[in-house]
Design a protein around this motif. Structure first.
Motif, PDB file in Angstrom:
ATOM      1  N   VAL A  76       0.858  -1.088   0.077  1.00  0.00           N
ATOM      2  CA  VAL A  76       0.112   0.112   0.161  1.00  0.00           C
ATOM      3  C   VAL A  76       0.800   1.121  -0.126  1.00  0.00           C
ATOM      4  CG1 VAL A  76      -1.703  -1.310   1.249  1.00  0.00           C
ATOM      5  CG2 VAL A  76      -0.074   0.160   2.362  1.00  0.00           C
ATOM      6  N   PHE A  77       0.295   2.308  -0.339  1.00  0.00           N
ATOM      7  CA  PHE A  77       1.087   3.628  -0.417  1.00  0.00           C
ATOM      8  C   PHE A  77      -0.034   4.837  -0.417  1.00  0.00           C
ATOM      9  CE2 PHE A  77      -0.415   2.950  -4.546  1.00  0.00           C
ATOM     10  CZ  PHE A  77      -0.894   4.328  -5.244  1.00  0.00           C
ATOM     11  N   PHE A  78       0.526   5.976   0.350  1.00  0.00           N
ATOM     12  CA  PHE A  78      -0.181   7.017   0.580  1.00  0.00           C
ATOM     13  C   PHE A  78      -0.243   8.059  -0.631  1.00  0.00           C
ATOM     14  CE2 PHE A  78      -1.317  10.890   2.909  1.00  0.00           C
ATOM     15  CZ  PHE A  78      -2.663  10.582   3.552  1.00  0.00           C
ATOM     16  N   HIS A  79      -1.376   8.495  -0.972  1.00  0.00           N
ATOM     17  CA  HIS A  79      -1.395   9.505  -2.054  1.00  0.00           C
ATOM     18  C   HIS A  79      -2.550  10.359  -2.123  1.00  0.00           C
ATOM     19  CE1 HIS A  79      -0.533  11.257  -6.037  1.00  0.00           C
ATOM     20  NE2 HIS A  79      -1.750  10.822  -6.544  1.00  0.00           N
ATOM     21  N   ASN A  80      -2.639  11.549  -2.259  1.00  0.00           N
ATOM     22  CA  ASN A  80      -3.892  12.446  -2.291  1.00  0.00           C
ATOM     23  C   ASN A  80      -4.835  12.068  -0.978  1.00  0.00           C
ATOM     24  OD1 ASN A  80      -3.145  13.752  -4.288  1.00  0.00           O
ATOM     25  ND2 ASN A  80      -4.213  12.674  -5.931  1.00  0.00           N
ATOM     26  N   TRP A  83      -4.864   6.058   1.372  1.00  0.00           N
ATOM     27  CA  TRP A  83      -4.018   4.807   1.230  1.00  0.00           C
ATOM     28  C   TRP A  83      -4.631   4.091  -0.018  1.00  0.00           C
ATOM     29  CZ3 TRP A  83       0.498   3.773   3.502  1.00  0.00           C
ATOM     30  CH2 TRP A  83       1.061   4.640   4.452  1.00  0.00           C
ATOM     31  N   HIS A  84      -3.850   3.681  -0.877  1.00  0.00           N
ATOM     32  CA  HIS A  84      -4.075   2.990  -2.137  1.00  0.00           C
ATOM     33  C   HIS A  84      -3.332   1.604  -2.127  1.00  0.00           C
ATOM     34  CE1 HIS A  84      -5.992   6.782  -3.570  1.00  0.00           C
ATOM     35  NE2 HIS A  84      -4.993   7.269  -3.250  1.00  0.00           N
ATOM     36  N   CYS A  85      -3.808   0.967  -3.263  1.00  0.00           N
ATOM     37  CA  CYS A  85      -3.154  -0.569  -3.468  1.00  0.00           C
ATOM     38  C   CYS A  85      -3.190  -0.373  -5.036  1.00  0.00           C
ATOM     39  CB  CYS A  85      -3.612  -1.832  -2.767  1.00  0.00           C
ATOM     40  SG  CYS A  85      -2.845  -3.294  -3.235  1.00  0.00           S
ATOM     41  N   TYR A  86      -2.004  -0.791  -5.525  1.00  0.00           N
ATOM     42  CA  TYR A  86      -1.898  -1.001  -7.087  1.00  0.00           C
ATOM     43  C   TYR A  86      -2.606  -2.132  -7.626  1.00  0.00           C
ATOM     44  CZ  TYR A  86       1.182   2.898  -7.840  1.00  0.00           C
ATOM     45  OH  TYR A  86       1.883   4.228  -7.774  1.00  0.00           O
ATOM     46  N   GLU A  87      -3.107  -2.918  -6.680  1.00  0.00           N
ATOM     47  CA  GLU A  87      -3.728  -4.348  -7.124  1.00  0.00           C
ATOM     48  C   GLU A  87      -5.230  -4.099  -7.122  1.00  0.00           C
ATOM     49  OE1 GLU A  87      -2.493  -8.000  -5.451  1.00  0.00           O
ATOM     50  OE2 GLU A  87      -0.429  -7.158  -4.970  1.00  0.00           O
ATOM     51  N   VAL A  88      -5.900  -3.202  -6.641  1.00  0.00           N
ATOM     52  CA  VAL A  88      -7.165  -2.785  -6.550  1.00  0.00           C
ATOM     53  C   VAL A  88      -7.779  -1.571  -6.865  1.00  0.00           C
ATOM     54  CG1 VAL A  88      -7.252  -4.452  -4.548  1.00  0.00           C
ATOM     55  CG2 VAL A  88      -7.268  -2.176  -4.323  1.00  0.00           C
ATOM     56  N   HIS A  89      -9.016  -1.490  -7.216  1.00  0.00           N
ATOM     57  CA  HIS A  89      -9.560  -0.236  -7.610  1.00  0.00           C
ATOM     58  C   HIS A  89      -9.603   0.757  -6.580  1.00  0.00           C
ATOM     59  CE1 HIS A  89     -12.875   2.332  -9.505  1.00  0.00           C
ATOM     60  NE2 HIS A  89     -12.406   1.837 -10.275  1.00  0.00           N
ATOM     61  N   SER A  90      -9.585   2.058  -7.057  1.00  0.00           N
ATOM     62  CA  SER A  90      -9.547   3.296  -6.202  1.00  0.00           C
ATOM     63  C   SER A  90     -11.003   3.419  -5.152  1.00  0.00           C
ATOM     64  CB  SER A  90      -9.623   4.659  -6.911  1.00  0.00           C
ATOM     65  OG  SER A  90      -8.343   4.660  -7.606  1.00  0.00           O
ATOM     66  N   ASP A  96      -7.417   5.489   6.321  1.00  0.00           N
ATOM     67  CA  ASP A  96      -6.771   4.955   7.588  1.00  0.00           C
ATOM     68  C   ASP A  96      -5.783   3.707   6.947  1.00  0.00           C
ATOM     69  OD1 ASP A  96      -6.401   3.007   9.663  1.00  0.00           O
ATOM     70  OD2 ASP A  96      -7.336   4.680  11.076  1.00  0.00           O
ATOM     71  N   LYS A  97      -4.467   3.524   7.217  1.00  0.00           N
ATOM     72  CA  LYS A  97      -4.038   2.459   6.722  1.00  0.00           C
ATOM     73  C   LYS A  97      -4.405   1.075   7.100  1.00  0.00           C
ATOM     74  CE  LYS A  97       0.838   1.177   6.305  1.00  0.00           C
ATOM     75  NZ  LYS A  97       2.296   1.437   6.637  1.00  0.00           N
ATOM     76  N   GLU A  98      -4.404   1.167   8.611  1.00  0.00           N
ATOM     77  CA  GLU A  98      -4.815  -0.053   9.228  1.00  0.00           C
ATOM     78  C   GLU A  98      -6.050  -0.531   9.088  1.00  0.00           C
ATOM     79  OE1 GLU A  98      -2.538  -1.861  10.805  1.00  0.00           O
ATOM     80  OE2 GLU A  98      -1.409   0.103  10.264  1.00  0.00           O
ATOM     81  N   VAL A  99      -7.231   0.222   8.700  1.00  0.00           N
ATOM     82  CA  VAL A  99      -8.551  -0.064   8.368  1.00  0.00           C
ATOM     83  C   VAL A  99      -8.384  -0.643   6.881  1.00  0.00           C
ATOM     84  CG1 VAL A  99     -10.869   0.665   7.772  1.00  0.00           C
ATOM     85  CG2 VAL A  99      -9.725   1.486  10.041  1.00  0.00           C
ATOM     86  N   PHE A 100      -7.652   0.016   6.015  1.00  0.00           N
ATOM     87  CA  PHE A 100      -7.487  -0.212   4.577  1.00  0.00           C
ATOM     88  C   PHE A 100      -7.021  -1.597   4.622  1.00  0.00           C
ATOM     89  CE2 PHE A 100      -5.018   0.565   0.337  1.00  0.00           C
ATOM     90  CZ  PHE A 100      -6.216  -0.176  -0.242  1.00  0.00           C
ATOM     91  N   LEU A 101      -5.840  -1.933   5.053  1.00  0.00           N
ATOM     92  CA  LEU A 101      -5.259  -3.263   5.279  1.00  0.00           C
ATOM     93  C   LEU A 101      -6.247  -4.235   5.693  1.00  0.00           C
ATOM     94  CD1 LEU A 101      -1.640  -2.667   6.348  1.00  0.00           C
ATOM     95  CD2 LEU A 101      -2.517  -3.643   3.872  1.00  0.00           C
ATOM     96  N   LYS A 102      -6.841  -4.241   6.734  1.00  0.00           N
ATOM     97  CA  LYS A 102      -8.117  -5.092   7.239  1.00  0.00           C
ATOM     98  C   LYS A 102      -8.878  -5.464   6.400  1.00  0.00           C
ATOM     99  CE  LYS A 102     -10.972  -5.681  11.337  1.00  0.00           C
ATOM    100  NZ  LYS A 102     -11.541  -4.972  12.547  1.00  0.00           N
ATOM    101  N   ASN A 103      -9.727  -4.232   5.851  1.00  0.00           N
ATOM    102  CA  ASN A 103     -10.487  -4.352   4.758  1.00  0.00           C
ATOM    103  C   ASN A 103     -10.087  -5.523   3.650  1.00  0.00           C
ATOM    104  OD1 ASN A 103     -12.382  -2.768   6.239  1.00  0.00           O
ATOM    105  ND2 ASN A 103     -11.878  -0.910   5.074  1.00  0.00           N
ATOM    106  N   LEU A 104      -9.035  -4.994   2.963  1.00  0.00           N
ATOM    107  CA  LEU A 104      -8.362  -5.774   2.085  1.00  0.00           C
ATOM    108  C   LEU A 104      -8.099  -7.373   2.473  1.00  0.00           C
ATOM    109  CD1 LEU A 104      -5.659  -3.428   0.579  1.00  0.00           C
ATOM    110  CD2 LEU A 104      -7.891  -3.940  -0.576  1.00  0.00           C
ATOM    111  N   ASN A 105      -7.739  -7.474   3.649  1.00  0.00           N
ATOM    112  CA  ASN A 105      -7.328  -8.814   3.913  1.00  0.00           C
ATOM    113  C   ASN A 105      -8.786  -9.623   4.103  1.00  0.00           C
ATOM    114  OD1 ASN A 105      -4.642  -8.856   3.595  1.00  0.00           O
ATOM    115  ND2 ASN A 105      -4.261  -7.923   5.407  1.00  0.00           N
TER     116      ASN A 105
END
Length: 316
Positions: A76-80, A83-90, A96-105
């Motif tokens: 994941v990376f931070f932009h605008n 937090w984003h991931c190049y493997e998934v849609h915007s 929130d980074k932790e929430v983002f990772l938790k949602n993805l997993n």
């Protein structure tokens, strides 16, 4: 007289019914067809990781899901401000980074279960054109509005696409050898790539899919969405105002062709009843407290109960 050339489509030997479990992946056209399944109350999951256009990115996500490889901080990376991931849609991006990772997993875990139980998997490829991140040379599913100079654009070769599709099939079969896989190419025109470039892109996809189809294989199928719009409808009145996307009339027609060839005949009267209920539920009365409207609601509720006695999984 006949005013169009009709695309021939063979009847499926393993049609979809109301006991089927469907997974739809790919471009925005996958969302269009997924919405039809949702309307008619089939058991269907659509793009848990958002819209994905190219075969390599779909393969990559399936590999992560099937092999249960969690997303980590490195993915994941931070932009605008997000937090984003190049493997998934915007659409999945999060502040929130932790929430983002938790949602993805959580999606990785849920999606693996969906694939393992699916009777049919519908995969819609949109384009052969991809963007590669210069720092890693990895194909990305979405650029997330990162500066274009951070990417190299290229078209996937037929061989690369063919290998990717074969890998995708192998991943699905690894956890679900009985799943029927239906491939299609999105009729959406990607003219930002260019007119000739869009045709090259679609041609690469169609050629690669045809290379892996085996006449003796009963679990791999091709549905000609692209061909129906290009050859059968073949008119700008079937496009939205941008002249790129099929309009509701075109989507309805392509869905009708799909339903007539890939959905069991026994489902047709059930679908008609579901459609009637859905339209009734969408009705907004001028005077909801009248006796006639209360009677209408009672009759509607009775229809729903009767249908749910046959198909308990239907939820309105």
């Amino acid at each position: 007289m006949q005013f169009s050339t009709k695309v021939p489509i063979s009847k499926s030997h393993h049609p979809i019914d109301y006991q089927s479990r469907l997974v739809s992946l790919g471009s925005c056209f996958a969302e269009n067809i997924g919405a039809k399944f949702h309307h008619f109350k089939f058991q269907n999951s659509v793009n848990p990781f958002g819209i994905i256009f190219n075969p390599v990115s779909i393969e990559k996500l399936l590999s992560r899901d099937v092999n249960q490889q969690p997303f980590t901080n490195e993915d994941v990376f931070f932009h605008n401000d997000l937090w984003h991931c190049y493997e998934v849609h915007s659409a999945l991006s999060h502040p929130d980074k932790e929430v983002f990772l938790k949602n993805l997993n959580q999606k990785v875990s849920d999606f693996q279960l969906q694939i393992s139980k699916a009777t049919h998997c519908l995969i819609t490829y949109g384009t052969s054109w991809v963007y590669k991140l210069k720092t890693s040379n990895e194909v990305v599913a979405n650029c997330h509005k990162v500066a274009q100079n951070q990417f190299d654009k290229e078209i996937l070769s037929v061989t690369t696409i063919e290998n990717s599709i074969q890998n995708t099939v192998g991943l699905i079969q690894k956890i679900n050898p009985d799943c029927q896989i239906i491939f299609t190419v999105s009729p959406v025109r990607h003219l930002k790539d260019g007119f000739v470039e869009n045709q090259r892109s679609k041609a690469h996809l169609i050629t690669a899919i045809q290379q892996i189809l085996n006449p003796n294989s009963s679990f791999l199928n091709y549905f000609p969405s692209y061909e129906i719009l290009m050859d059968e409808l073949r008119d700008y009145r079937f496009y939205t105002e941008d002249m790129l996307h099929p309009n509701p009339t075109a989507i309805d027609y392509i869905w009708e062709r799909f339903a007539s060839t890939h959905i069991a005949d026994t489902c047709i009267p059930v679908m008609a009843e579901v459609d009637t209920i859905q339209k009734a539920l969408a009705h907004r009365p001028f005077n909801p407290n009248t006796e006639s409207h209360q009677k209408f609601l009672t009759n509607l509720n009775q229809k729903i109960i009767k249908l749910q006695e046959q198909f308990p999984q239907l939820q309105f």
